[in-house]
Design a protein around this motif. Sequence first.
Motif, PDB file in Angstrom:
ATOM      1  N   TRP A  44       0.837  -1.071   0.014  1.00  0.00           N
ATOM      2  CA  TRP A  44      -0.016   0.176   0.011  1.00  0.00           C
ATOM      3  C   TRP A  44       0.878   1.344   0.099  1.00  0.00           C
ATOM      4  CZ3 TRP A  44      -5.271  -0.112  -0.540  1.00  0.00           C
ATOM      5  CH2 TRP A  44      -5.860   1.078  -0.115  1.00  0.00           C
ATOM      6  N   HIS A  45       1.790   1.371   1.087  1.00  0.00           N
ATOM      7  CA  HIS A  45       2.966   2.535   1.011  1.00  0.00           C
ATOM      8  C   HIS A  45       3.894   2.644  -0.088  1.00  0.00           C
ATOM      9  CE1 HIS A  45       0.618   3.980   4.435  1.00  0.00           C
ATOM     10  NE2 HIS A  45       0.783   2.873   5.150  1.00  0.00           N
ATOM     11  N   SER A  46       3.879   1.463  -0.742  1.00  0.00           N
ATOM     12  CA  SER A  46       4.726   1.644  -2.091  1.00  0.00           C
ATOM     13  C   SER A  46       4.454   1.998  -3.336  1.00  0.00           C
ATOM     14  CB  SER A  46       5.641   0.769  -1.991  1.00  0.00           C
ATOM     15  OG  SER A  46       5.258  -0.813  -2.080  1.00  0.00           O
ATOM     16  N   VAL A  47       3.262   0.829  -3.436  1.00  0.00           N
ATOM     17  CA  VAL A  47       2.831   0.684  -5.003  1.00  0.00           C
ATOM     18  C   VAL A  47       1.322   1.592  -5.111  1.00  0.00           C
ATOM     19  CG1 VAL A  47       1.735  -0.768  -6.521  1.00  0.00           C
ATOM     20  CG2 VAL A  47       3.667  -1.626  -5.228  1.00  0.00           C
ATOM     21  N   GLU A  48       0.791   1.721  -3.856  1.00  0.00           N
ATOM     22  CA  GLU A  48      -0.542   2.516  -4.108  1.00  0.00           C
ATOM     23  C   GLU A  48      -0.681   4.054  -3.766  1.00  0.00           C
ATOM     24  OE1 GLU A  48      -3.318   1.539  -5.698  1.00  0.00           O
ATOM     25  OE2 GLU A  48      -3.289  -0.787  -5.735  1.00  0.00           O
ATOM     26  N   PHE A  49      -0.149   4.295  -2.603  1.00  0.00           N
ATOM     27  CA  PHE A  49      -0.547   5.547  -1.886  1.00  0.00           C
ATOM     28  C   PHE A  49       0.710   6.225  -1.708  1.00  0.00           C
ATOM     29  CE2 PHE A  49      -4.658   3.806  -2.396  1.00  0.00           C
ATOM     30  CZ  PHE A  49      -5.349   4.678  -2.674  1.00  0.00           C
ATOM     31  N   ALA A  58       6.385   1.668   6.711  1.00  0.00           N
ATOM     32  CA  ALA A  58       5.173   1.173   6.049  1.00  0.00           C
ATOM     33  C   ALA A  58       4.653  -0.064   6.444  1.00  0.00           C
ATOM     34  CB  ALA A  58       6.100   0.915   4.673  1.00  0.00           C
ATOM     35  N   VAL A  59       5.442  -0.802   7.071  1.00  0.00           N
ATOM     36  CA  VAL A  59       4.738  -2.127   7.570  1.00  0.00           C
ATOM     37  C   VAL A  59       3.957  -1.506   9.001  1.00  0.00           C
ATOM     38  CG1 VAL A  59       5.512  -4.227   8.730  1.00  0.00           C
ATOM     39  CG2 VAL A  59       6.412  -3.553   6.529  1.00  0.00           C
ATOM     40  N   ALA A  60       4.455  -0.887   9.796  1.00  0.00           N
ATOM     41  CA  ALA A  60       3.910  -0.205  10.869  1.00  0.00           C
ATOM     42  C   ALA A  60       2.600   0.501  10.715  1.00  0.00           C
ATOM     43  CB  ALA A  60       4.887   0.480  11.719  1.00  0.00           C
ATOM     44  N   THR A  61       2.348   1.053   9.503  1.00  0.00           N
ATOM     45  CA  THR A  61       1.310   2.110   9.380  1.00  0.00           C
ATOM     46  C   THR A  61       0.030   1.414   8.706  1.00  0.00           C
ATOM     47  OG1 THR A  61       3.052   3.749   8.953  1.00  0.00           O
ATOM     48  CG2 THR A  61       0.842   4.333   8.283  1.00  0.00           C
ATOM     49  N   PRO A  62      -0.942   1.420   9.446  1.00  0.00           N
ATOM     50  CA  PRO A  62      -2.288   0.815   8.774  1.00  0.00           C
ATOM     51  C   PRO A  62      -2.782   1.884   7.711  1.00  0.00           C
ATOM     52  CG  PRO A  62      -2.577   0.997  11.333  1.00  0.00           C
ATOM     53  CD  PRO A  62      -1.189   1.812  10.535  1.00  0.00           C
ATOM     54  N   TYR A  63      -3.677   1.465   6.861  1.00  0.00           N
ATOM     55  CA  TYR A  63      -4.062   2.433   5.847  1.00  0.00           C
ATOM     56  C   TYR A  63      -5.440   2.245   5.708  1.00  0.00           C
ATOM     57  CZ  TYR A  63      -4.219  -2.154   3.214  1.00  0.00           C
ATOM     58  OH  TYR A  63      -4.134  -3.253   2.884  1.00  0.00           O
ATOM     59  N   LYS A  64      -6.306   3.021   4.967  1.00  0.00           N
ATOM     60  CA  LYS A  64      -7.594   3.124   4.678  1.00  0.00           C
ATOM     61  C   LYS A  64      -7.974   2.897   3.361  1.00  0.00           C
ATOM     62  CE  LYS A  64      -8.958   6.678   8.041  1.00  0.00           C
ATOM     63  NZ  LYS A  64      -9.941   5.831   8.716  1.00  0.00           N
ATOM     64  N   HIS A  65      -8.785   1.899   2.926  1.00  0.00           N
ATOM     65  CA  HIS A  65      -9.159   1.605   1.617  1.00  0.00           C
ATOM     66  C   HIS A  65     -10.382   2.242   1.064  1.00  0.00           C
ATOM     67  CE1 HIS A  65     -12.204  -1.533   2.650  1.00  0.00           C
ATOM     68  NE2 HIS A  65     -11.379  -1.950   3.607  1.00  0.00           N
ATOM     69  N   ASP A  66     -11.153   2.964   2.183  1.00  0.00           N
ATOM     70  CA  ASP A  66     -12.422   3.601   1.817  1.00  0.00           C
ATOM     71  C   ASP A  66     -12.402   4.984   1.954  1.00  0.00           C
ATOM     72  OD1 ASP A  66     -12.331   3.503   4.484  1.00  0.00           O
ATOM     73  OD2 ASP A  66     -14.064   2.310   4.859  1.00  0.00           O
ATOM     74  N   ALA A  67     -11.127   5.661   2.267  1.00  0.00           N
ATOM     75  CA  ALA A  67     -11.356   6.762   2.427  1.00  0.00           C
ATOM     76  C   ALA A  67      -9.904   7.522   1.996  1.00  0.00           C
ATOM     77  CB  ALA A  67     -11.630   7.256   3.862  1.00  0.00           C
ATOM     78  N   PHE A  68      -9.805   8.892   2.024  1.00  0.00           N
ATOM     79  CA  PHE A  68      -8.681   9.415   1.500  1.00  0.00           C
ATOM     80  C   PHE A  68      -7.575   8.764   2.965  1.00  0.00           C
ATOM     81  CE2 PHE A  68      -9.776  13.179  -1.148  1.00  0.00           C
ATOM     82  CZ  PHE A  68     -10.221  12.436  -1.997  1.00  0.00           C
ATOM     83  N   GLN A  69      -6.241   8.664   2.620  1.00  0.00           N
ATOM     84  CA  GLN A  69      -5.384   8.367   3.582  1.00  0.00           C
ATOM     85  C   GLN A  69      -5.018   9.776   4.450  1.00  0.00           C
ATOM     86  OE1 GLN A  69      -4.367   5.311   3.590  1.00  0.00           O
ATOM     87  NE2 GLN A  69      -5.896   5.175   1.936  1.00  0.00           N
ATOM     88  N   PRO A  70      -4.809   9.284   5.910  1.00  0.00           N
ATOM     89  CA  PRO A  70      -4.737  10.471   6.689  1.00  0.00           C
ATOM     90  C   PRO A  70      -3.052  10.623   6.716  1.00  0.00           C
ATOM     91  CG  PRO A  70      -4.941   8.349   7.944  1.00  0.00           C
ATOM     92  CD  PRO A  70      -5.252   8.153   6.535  1.00  0.00           C
ATOM     93  N   LEU A  71      -2.390   9.806   5.990  1.00  0.00           N
ATOM     94  CA  LEU A  71      -0.899   9.822   6.078  1.00  0.00           C
ATOM     95  C   LEU A  71      -0.211   9.294   4.832  1.00  0.00           C
ATOM     96  CD1 LEU A  71       1.940   9.905   7.761  1.00  0.00           C
ATOM     97  CD2 LEU A  71       1.291   7.593   8.686  1.00  0.00           C
ATOM     98  N   TYR A  72       0.836  10.230   4.355  1.00  0.00           N
ATOM     99  CA  TYR A  72       1.417   9.568   3.157  1.00  0.00           C
ATOM    100  C   TYR A  72       3.053   9.596   3.588  1.00  0.00           C
ATOM    101  CZ  TYR A  72      -3.040  10.932   1.009  1.00  0.00           C
ATOM    102  OH  TYR A  72      -4.257  11.039   0.592  1.00  0.00           O
ATOM    103  N   LEU A  73       3.495   8.438   3.080  1.00  0.00           N
ATOM    104  CA  LEU A  73       4.980   8.036   2.990  1.00  0.00           C
ATOM    105  C   LEU A  73       5.632   8.763   1.871  1.00  0.00           C
ATOM    106  CD1 LEU A  73       5.163   4.542   4.792  1.00  0.00           C
ATOM    107  CD2 LEU A  73       4.867   6.953   5.861  1.00  0.00           C
ATOM    108  N   VAL A  74       6.534   9.551   2.200  1.00  0.00           N
ATOM    109  CA  VAL A  74       7.455  10.056   1.205  1.00  0.00           C
ATOM    110  C   VAL A  74       8.784   9.617   1.002  1.00  0.00           C
ATOM    111  CG1 VAL A  74       7.923  12.379   0.044  1.00  0.00           C
ATOM    112  CG2 VAL A  74       6.045  12.360   1.736  1.00  0.00           C
ATOM    113  N   SER A  75       9.124   8.988  -0.142  1.00  0.00           N
ATOM    114  CA  SER A  75      10.363   8.417  -0.257  1.00  0.00           C
ATOM    115  C   SER A  75      11.519   9.726  -0.664  1.00  0.00           C
ATOM    116  CB  SER A  75      10.517   7.412  -0.896  1.00  0.00           C
ATOM    117  OG  SER A  75      10.282   7.477  -2.328  1.00  0.00           O
TER     118      SER A  75
END
Length: 256
Positions: free
Chosen positions: A171-176, A218-235
């Motif tokens: 989720w935090h690498s490929v999707e969002f 990334a592994v420690a961070t849950p995500y939402k699949h039904d709403a905008f994310q509250p947190l984005y990881l920036v590489s």
Amino acid sequence: MLQETITRDQPARSWADYVVPQCWECFAGDDHAVWDLLFARQVELLGSRVVAPFLDGIDLLRLSHPGVPELSELNAILTPRTGWSTVAVTGLVPDATFFAMLAERVFPVGNFIRTREQLDYLEAPDCFHDLFGHIPMLAHHDFAEMAQHIGELGQAAIAAGQGHKAARLYWHSVEFSLALESTEAKILGAGLASSFGESHFSLESEAVERLPFSVERAVATPYKHDAFQPLYLVSQSVEQTVAEVLALTPATLLAL
Ligand SMILES: [Fe+2]
């Protein structure tokens, strides 16, 4: 897209059992018109807000050709380039199946497109999300390798009853995900690149958190699949994301 809930008991079926004919001729004239509308709108919206390899992939794969892409034509370009191919499915596949497909460089694409009335709301990813969002980066050699590796990690994680770890990494690498180019944050993830509302939101909203990407975070961070994310990881770059994920072994993922 993956769901957050991953079960240990996945059906013992081959991923090939989920593949259906794309039936390109089944798409109606208005389906192709919806693709054209979505494509033109999204390209204009993204502008240079997306990482350069994504835009390169759009050109390489000739995705600007009018109408819903025919998977066989797309594969004729994609497969010789990076070994990836697309197959049609009727909707979301189980997570174990999805990771098994990625591990073999196969990407499932919905055999349907949203209606004109649903341009901005999707219950399940359609072929616009799957093709416009995902396939350009699968033409990028290093990202393509990373996506396969996530498939292998996902299979190992699910076998160990820890599928959520691979799902979060995906989720935090490929999707969002976001990634810096020079010093500017750009869209990297397919879920953002293909979203009319969340693409700008992810970069510009002051209501969300943006933290540096690491596989641990990334592994420690849950995500939402039904709403905008509250947190984005920036590489730091696409290369950082790829290098960190490729360095991850199943054992190190499970230990996180
Ligand atoms: Fe997706």
